[in-house]
Structure formats: C-alpha cells, structure tokens
Write an enzyme that holds these catalytic residues in place. Structure first.
Site, PDB file in Angstrom:
ATOM      1  N   ARG A 228      82.841  81.676  56.301  1.00 42.52           N
ATOM      2  CA  ARG A 228      81.688  81.902  57.176  1.00 42.52           C
ATOM      3  C   ARG A 228      82.115  81.654  58.612  1.00 42.52           C
ATOM      4  O   ARG A 228      82.971  80.795  58.881  1.00 42.52           O
ATOM      5  CB  ARG A 228      80.551  80.927  56.853  1.00 42.52           C
ATOM      6  CG  ARG A 228      79.711  81.322  55.671  1.00 42.52           C
ATOM      7  CD  ARG A 228      78.849  82.568  55.961  1.00 42.52           C
ATOM      8  NE  ARG A 228      78.041  82.940  54.822  1.00 42.52           N
ATOM      9  CZ  ARG A 228      78.402  83.825  53.886  1.00 42.52           C
ATOM     10  NH1 ARG A 228      79.561  84.442  53.958  1.00 42.52           N
ATOM     11  NH2 ARG A 228      77.587  84.124  52.889  1.00 42.52           N
ATOM     12  N   HIS A 276      82.901  91.406  58.439  1.00 43.14           N
ATOM     13  CA  HIS A 276      82.284  90.666  57.323  1.00 43.14           C
ATOM     14  C   HIS A 276      82.176  91.565  56.086  1.00 43.14           C
ATOM     15  O   HIS A 276      81.101  91.700  55.485  1.00 43.14           O
ATOM     16  CB  HIS A 276      80.903  90.126  57.733  1.00 43.14           C
ATOM     17  CG  HIS A 276      80.381  89.071  56.790  1.00 43.14           C
ATOM     18  ND1 HIS A 276      79.603  88.022  57.198  1.00 43.14           N
ATOM     19  CD2 HIS A 276      80.528  88.909  55.440  1.00 43.14           C
ATOM     20  CE1 HIS A 276      79.285  87.268  56.148  1.00 43.14           C
ATOM     21  NE2 HIS A 276      79.848  87.790  55.066  1.00 43.14           N
TER      22      HIS A 276
HETATM   23  P1  NDP Z   1      82.131  78.094  45.228  1.00 45.02           P
HETATM   24  O1  NDP Z   1      80.884  77.326  45.345  1.00 45.02           O
HETATM   25  O2  NDP Z   1      82.549  78.572  43.869  1.00 45.02           O
HETATM   26  O3  NDP Z   1      83.353  77.259  45.834  1.00 45.02           O
HETATM   27  C1  NDP Z   1      83.252  76.485  46.995  1.00 45.02           C
HETATM   28  C2  NDP Z   1      84.506  75.644  47.121  1.00 45.02           C
HETATM   29  O4  NDP Z   1      84.475  74.958  48.372  1.00 45.02           O
HETATM   30  C3  NDP Z   1      84.628  74.574  46.022  1.00 45.02           C
HETATM   31  O5  NDP Z   1      85.966  74.441  45.613  1.00 45.02           O
HETATM   32  C4  NDP Z   1      84.169  73.301  46.742  1.00 45.02           C
HETATM   33  O6  NDP Z   1      84.726  72.098  46.234  1.00 45.02           O
HETATM   34  C5  NDP Z   1      84.705  73.577  48.136  1.00 45.02           C
HETATM   35  N1  NDP Z   1      84.004  72.748  49.111  1.00 45.02           N
HETATM   36  C6  NDP Z   1      82.689  72.734  49.432  1.00 45.02           C
HETATM   37  N2  NDP Z   1      82.426  71.808  50.364  1.00 45.02           N
HETATM   38  C7  NDP Z   1      83.607  71.213  50.644  1.00 45.02           C
HETATM   39  C8  NDP Z   1      84.002  70.154  51.497  1.00 45.02           C
HETATM   40  N3  NDP Z   1      83.121  69.504  52.271  1.00 45.02           N
HETATM   41  N4  NDP Z   1      85.310  69.797  51.514  1.00 45.02           N
HETATM   42  C9  NDP Z   1      86.210  70.417  50.729  1.00 45.02           C
HETATM   43  N5  NDP Z   1      85.910  71.429  49.882  1.00 45.02           N
HETATM   44  C10 NDP Z   1      84.620  71.811  49.838  1.00 45.02           C
HETATM   45  O7  NDP Z   1      81.996  79.337  46.220  1.00 45.02           O
HETATM   46  P2  NDP Z   1      82.709  80.779  46.149  1.00 45.02           P
HETATM   47  O8  NDP Z   1      84.156  80.567  45.921  1.00 45.02           O
HETATM   48  O9  NDP Z   1      81.974  81.666  45.239  1.00 45.02           O
HETATM   49  O10 NDP Z   1      82.428  81.312  47.636  1.00 45.02           O
HETATM   50  C11 NDP Z   1      82.896  80.600  48.768  1.00 45.02           C
HETATM   51  C12 NDP Z   1      82.307  81.163  50.050  1.00 45.02           C
HETATM   52  O11 NDP Z   1      82.882  82.429  50.351  1.00 45.02           O
HETATM   53  C13 NDP Z   1      80.806  81.466  50.030  1.00 45.02           C
HETATM   54  O12 NDP Z   1      80.039  80.282  50.182  1.00 45.02           O
HETATM   55  C14 NDP Z   1      80.665  82.398  51.206  1.00 45.02           C
HETATM   56  O13 NDP Z   1      80.427  81.658  52.391  1.00 45.02           O
HETATM   57  C15 NDP Z   1      82.032  83.072  51.288  1.00 45.02           C
HETATM   58  N6  NDP Z   1      81.960  84.499  50.989  1.00 45.02           N
HETATM   59  C16 NDP Z   1      82.312  85.400  51.955  1.00 45.02           C
HETATM   60  C17 NDP Z   1      82.289  86.738  51.702  1.00 45.02           C
HETATM   61  C18 NDP Z   1      82.752  87.723  52.720  1.00 45.02           C
HETATM   62  O14 NDP Z   1      82.594  88.933  52.496  1.00 45.02           O
HETATM   63  N7  NDP Z   1      83.347  87.289  53.810  1.00 45.02           N
HETATM   64  C19 NDP Z   1      81.855  87.265  50.399  1.00 45.02           C
HETATM   65  C20 NDP Z   1      81.547  86.241  49.449  1.00 45.02           C
HETATM   66  C21 NDP Z   1      81.581  84.909  49.745  1.00 45.02           C
HETATM   67  P3  NDP Z   1      84.436  71.624  44.721  1.00 45.02           P
HETATM   68  O15 NDP Z   1      85.258  72.555  43.849  1.00 45.02           O
HETATM   69  O16 NDP Z   1      84.950  70.239  44.697  1.00 45.02           O
HETATM   70  O17 NDP Z   1      82.962  71.756  44.507  1.00 45.02           O
HETATM   71  C1  OXD Z   2      78.531  86.638  50.451  1.00 49.25           C
HETATM   72  C2  OXD Z   2      78.881  87.477  51.610  1.00 49.25           C
HETATM   73  O1  OXD Z   2      78.266  85.445  50.623  1.00 49.25           O
HETATM   74  O2  OXD Z   2      78.948  88.712  51.469  1.00 49.25           O
HETATM   75  O3  OXD Z   2      78.527  87.178  49.329  1.00 49.25           O
HETATM   76  O4  OXD Z   2      79.125  86.935  52.693  1.00 49.25           O
END
Ligand code: NDP
Ligand code: OXD
Length: 313
Positions: A228, A276
């Site tokens: 993000r 994005h």
């Molecule tokens: P998940 O919820 O599966 O994974 C999030 C990961 O981040 C987990 O490993 C979590 O740790 C870690 N995390 C969260 N907070 C912290 C912290 N404070 N310190 C360290 N690690 C942390 O999410 P997804 O993998 O499905 O998606 C991740 C992000 O990708 C979405 O939230 C979105 O913002 C972004 N995204 C962007 C897209 C784009 O087109 N650019 C499309 C889709 C998603 P833990 O495993 O310990 O819980």
């Molecule tokens: C998502 C994105 O969060 O597209 O899926 O950013």
C-alpha cells in the site's frame, strides 16, 4: 437476502453483471441505489463511501473485493459484522507474476540495458546468478508466501519478515521489530507485501533503507512495494535513490493515487511506476468466491478469511 455492491475506483458494471449472472434469485443492488436499506444483508465493496455501511440496519457480513481491507478499516462508522477479504488463486498468481517480474528487472539490471539500447550501445556486464542475490519479503501472508516460493524456484536466496514467527520450508523467517534489522542486513532486493495498519504506516522510510545490505552482488539494494502507498514515505524513497542508498525501486502503490503528474517518481531514471495493478481483482474469477462464502454462511458454516479487527488485517 439482498446483496449490495458498492465499488469506487474500479468499473462497477463488470461486477454487477457477474454478480447478477451468478446470484440466482438473489437480488443484487448497485450503490448509490440502495432501495430499502433494511433488505440488504451482504455488502460487497471496494472503497465504499465512509458511513455508507452504517446505514444498513440488517447487514450480516461485509466482503472486500480486494485482498486488502484498509479501505474499510479507515471508516470510523464501520458496522460490527464479520469482514471477509479475498484469498483466491487468481489474485495470488497475479501478484506472484508482478513480484517475479520486478525482482528480475532489478536482478537483470534492465534500466541499464534499456539505457544502452536507447544509445545503441552493445555492452555486456557481469551478471550475478540468482543464487548470489538475497530477496527479502516483508509480509509473509498469502501473497508473500506464494511470491517467496516462486522466487526460491528461480534460485534466489529468499527470506521473509512477518509479525509472528512461522515456518516456511526453504525460507529463512524473521519476525517482529527485533528481527527487522538482521532481516534487512541480509537483503539485496526488498519486496513489501504488508497490509496497511496502524503498525505498518510509514514503515518504508529512509532509516529502514539504510539498514539494507550494501555488500550484495547487485552493487546496492532495490525496493519493490506492492502493498500500500501508506506504507512508504515517498520523499525518503527519492532521497535514498538520489544519494545511492537505493539503486532502484518498483512502486505499484502511492501515498496519493493516482500518482500526481508533478511527482518526481514519474520521470526518475531508477524507478518503475505501475498504476496499482500488481494484482487486479477480476470479477470473472472472484465473484464465485464471494458467493460461495455467502452460501457457506447461510448453511451455518464459518466464513473463511475473516479479518481480525484489532490487528487491522
Ligand atoms: P495477509 O493478511 O495474508 O498477510 C499479511 C502479512 O503481513 C502477514 O504475514 C502478517 O504477519 C504481516 N504483517 C502484518 N502486520 C505486520 C507487522 N506489524 N509487522 C510485520 N509483519 C506484519 O495479506 P495478503 O498477503 O493477502 O495481502 C497483503 C497486502 O497486499 C494486502 O493487505 C494489500 O494491501 C496488498 N495488495 C496489493 C495489491 C496490489 O495490486 N498492489 C493486490 C492485493 C493485495 P503474520 O503472518 O504474523 O500475521
Ligand atoms: C487489493 C488491491 O487489496 O487490489 O486486492 O489493492
């Protein structure tokens, strides 16, 4: 059991068409045409206007049409019902493609070869093997783990950093604030796939870039952010690129989207900018997932991929 679709920033028509085609006799409404709000039980949303969901008195669940949920958690009037996010192979594979593509662009020094092409220069440079390059993934969730697996398959040394400790075969795992410095110190290409929460906002800042490895085979570290825009401080990225702390960056997300035309990131010779679209939500693939969740819920089975509101993801 009426469904409300509320979509901004994306074309809502394709979602409406797909939901109506697959929902059987269930009514599907498109915001802002709510009709009688008390008939709406499910809201399927992307960046809905703040306060809209609070006007639905019989809402039972909210479905984010993307993987991220910060577009919901920033609504101070968010109703207290389960929030389900997208976890689907179509979206995951798209993100894996983006991460692999951009790791390879930095690994194979494409900016240098593009410049040479524009100058008609035929010159080979010594290219390191993937096994000499250390990729570090911040956020080892659904998307981070899939990308890590693909990069490991290409021979990169892959490590991940997450909030809690876990085991992923073949991947070196770091967790929590204390293990961030050693994770950064062994990283040549930093990939950020974190969610935007109170804890992660602004994490990609100059001090963090200074902690990345400086002894790597690429001559300096690169940053890839597809998480993000709120995770990054763009002035710090520019400073780090300009003074050599970062050798390059791939940015799919920005503090302000669309990225303003005057941003110095657009013309920067070390930066790849994408709008994005690292992993687009495709209604053709994802509508089925949402409707399957609604059917589970109505059969009395637990919803899957419900976010934890206290963690914010
Ligand atoms: P998940 O919820 O599966 O994974 C999030 C990961 O981040 C987990 O490993 C979590 O740790 C870690 N995390 C969260 N907070 C912290 C912290 N404070 N310190 C360290 N690690 C942390 O999410 P997804 O993998 O499905 O998606 C991740 C992000 O990708 C979405 O939230 C979105 O913002 C972004 N995204 C962007 C897209 C784009 O087109 N650019 C499309 C889709 C998603 P833990 O495993 O310990 O819980
Ligand atoms: C998502 C994105 O969060 O597209 O899926 O950013």
């Amino acid at each position: 059991m009426t469904i409300l679709l509320a979509v901004t920033g994306w074309e809502p028509e394709a979602w409406l068409e797909r939901f109506r085609a697959l929902s059987g006799r269930r009514e599907v409404r498109l915001a802002p045409d709510l009709g009688d709000p008390s008939a709406i039980h499910y809201a399927c949303v992307w960046k809905p206007p703040a306060g809209l969901l609070a006007t639905l008195p019989n809402l039972r669940a909210i479905f984010s049409l993307g993987a991220g949920v910060d577009h919901l958690t920033n609504d101070p009037a968010l109703p207290d019902v389960p929030i389900v996010r997208i976890v689907d192979p179509d979206l995951t594979l798209r993100m894996t493609e983006y991460v692999v593509l951009h790791v390879l662009l930095h690994h194979r020094r494409m900016k240098l070869y593009e410049k040479q092409q524009s100058e008609r220069v035929w010159r080979e440079h010594a290219d390191p093997a993937a096994s000499e390059v250390r990729v570090g993934i911040m956020g080892m969730g659904v998307l981070g783990c899939a990308a890590a697996d693909a990069l490991k398959g290409l021979g990169f040394q892959v490590a991940g950093w997450s909030r809690t400790k876990k085991a992923v075969p073949g991947i070196e795992l770091y967790a929590g604030e204390n293990e961030l410095p050693p994770f950064l110190a062994r990283t040549d290409i930093l990939v950020c796939l974190l969610p935007l929460t109170q804890d992660t906002r602004g994490i990609l800042r100059y001090e963090l870039f200074c902690g990345l490895a400086r002894d790597g085979a690429l001559g300096g570290p690169a940053l890839i952010n597809a998480g993000r825009g709120g995770l990054q401080i763009e002035a710090d990225i520019l400073r780090a690129l300009d003074d050599g702390t970062l050798m390059g960056a791939s940015l799919d997300v920005f503090e302000q989207e669309p990225l303003p035309p005057e941003s110095r990131l657009w013309p920067h010779p070390k930066v790849y900018v994408t709008p994005h679209n690292a992993a687009q939500s495709d209604p053709r693939a994802l509508t089925k997932y949402v409707l399957a969740q609604i059917e589970r819920f109505e059969r009395g089975e637990p919803l899957e991929n419900v976010i934890d509101r206290t963690r914010g993801y």
